[in-house]
Design an enzyme around this catalytic site. Structure first.
Site, PDB file in Angstrom:
ATOM      1  N   ASP A  11       0.849  -1.189   0.000  1.00  0.00           N
ATOM      2  CA  ASP A  11       0.000   0.000   0.000  1.00  0.00           C
ATOM      3  C   ASP A  11       0.883   1.237   0.000  1.00  0.00           C
ATOM      4  OD1 ASP A  11      -2.835   1.203   0.514  1.00  0.00           O
ATOM      5  OD2 ASP A  11      -1.530   2.215   1.956  1.00  0.00           O
ATOM      6  N   GLU A  13       0.984   5.522   0.465  1.00  0.00           N
ATOM      7  CA  GLU A  13       0.392   6.830   0.739  1.00  0.00           C
ATOM      8  C   GLU A  13       1.138   7.813  -0.158  1.00  0.00           C
ATOM      9  OE1 GLU A  13      -2.261   6.916   2.415  1.00  0.00           O
ATOM     10  OE2 GLU A  13      -2.082   4.904   3.255  1.00  0.00           O
ATOM     11  N   HIS A 151      -5.263   4.443   6.320  1.00  0.00           N
ATOM     12  CA  HIS A 151      -4.548   5.480   5.558  1.00  0.00           C
ATOM     13  C   HIS A 151      -3.116   5.662   6.053  1.00  0.00           C
ATOM     14  CE1 HIS A 151      -8.422   6.014   3.846  1.00  0.00           C
ATOM     15  NE2 HIS A 151      -8.919   6.594   4.910  1.00  0.00           N
ATOM     16  N   ASP A 156      -2.756  -0.483   6.402  1.00  0.00           N
ATOM     17  CA  ASP A 156      -3.627  -0.829   5.278  1.00  0.00           C
ATOM     18  C   ASP A 156      -3.158  -2.106   4.581  1.00  0.00           C
ATOM     19  OD1 ASP A 156      -5.116   1.383   5.871  1.00  0.00           O
ATOM     20  OD2 ASP A 156      -4.765   2.430   3.986  1.00  0.00           O
TER      21      ASP A 156
END
Length: 204
Positions: A11, A13, A151, A156
């Protein structure tokens, strides 16, 4: 056949929605699954060369002061490319994460050889009765304990890995599929929802 339960779940960000628009990664989190068990993790913040907006800081909890202390994207992504190796990859809404992975690796002339699959597309077919297929909703839908902040990349990725395994276990139980290959999930993700049962019953 490469098993679907031995993958890297990742994941990102990011500073925004599109690397084509100049957005960069600010955090990567990943979990290595082997035979369904989490055996290794990777998590690093990375400095994107510019400040993040107040919206992104509020959304992720990642502040400009945190990023100022982080290694540049290029260094972190070089380490992450080593971590990936030849593994197959999974992400929730994979088209988003794949765009950033491809963009950041292209900047340092690195690549990966594994296949990519999307847990969101799989969930739409396997958990058709879920209220929606956002990660947080699916975590509640399959009763996965969660203590952490959505997040943030590693959390995540951890939750996505657990949802991924819940889907594989359901397929094993419902369709008596003993060995689920990664390519089978890729094919499933392209199957219309109304034809999922027929598709999977044909694989028994």
């Amino acid at each position: 056949m490469r098993p679907a339960d031995s993958v890297i779940v990742l994941d990102f960000e990011t500073t925004g929605l599109s690397p084509d628009g100049g957005d960069r990664a600010i955090e990567i989190g990943a979990v290595r699954l082997e035979n369904g068990l989490a055996v290794e993790r990777f998590q690093e913040l990375m400095y994107p060369g510019k400040k993040v907006s107040s919206f992104i800081a509020d959304y992720t909890g990642i502040t400009n002061s945190m990023l100022a202390k982080a290694a540049p994207c290029e260094e972190v992504m070089d380490r992450f490319a080593d971590f990936i190796g030849g593994s197959n990859l999974v992400a929730h809404n994979a088209s988003f994460d794949k765009r950033f992975l491809d963009s950041e690796l292209a900047r340092i002339d690195r690549s990966y050889s594994g296949l990519f699959s999307c847990s969101l597309l799989a969930a739409r077919r396997i958990f058709q009765q879920a209220p929606n297929h956002q990660l947080g909703t699916l975590v509640k839908y399959v009763n996965i304990p969660s203590e952490g902040d959505f997040h943030r990349a590693l959390f995540d990725a951890e939750m996505t890995a657990k949802v991924w395994m819940a889907m594989l276990e359901l397929l094993q139980q419902r369709y008596q599929l003993l060995d689920i290959g990664f390519e089978l999930i890729q094919q499933l993700n392209k199957t219309p929802k109304a034809q999922v049962n027929k598709f999977l019953q044909g694989r028994v």
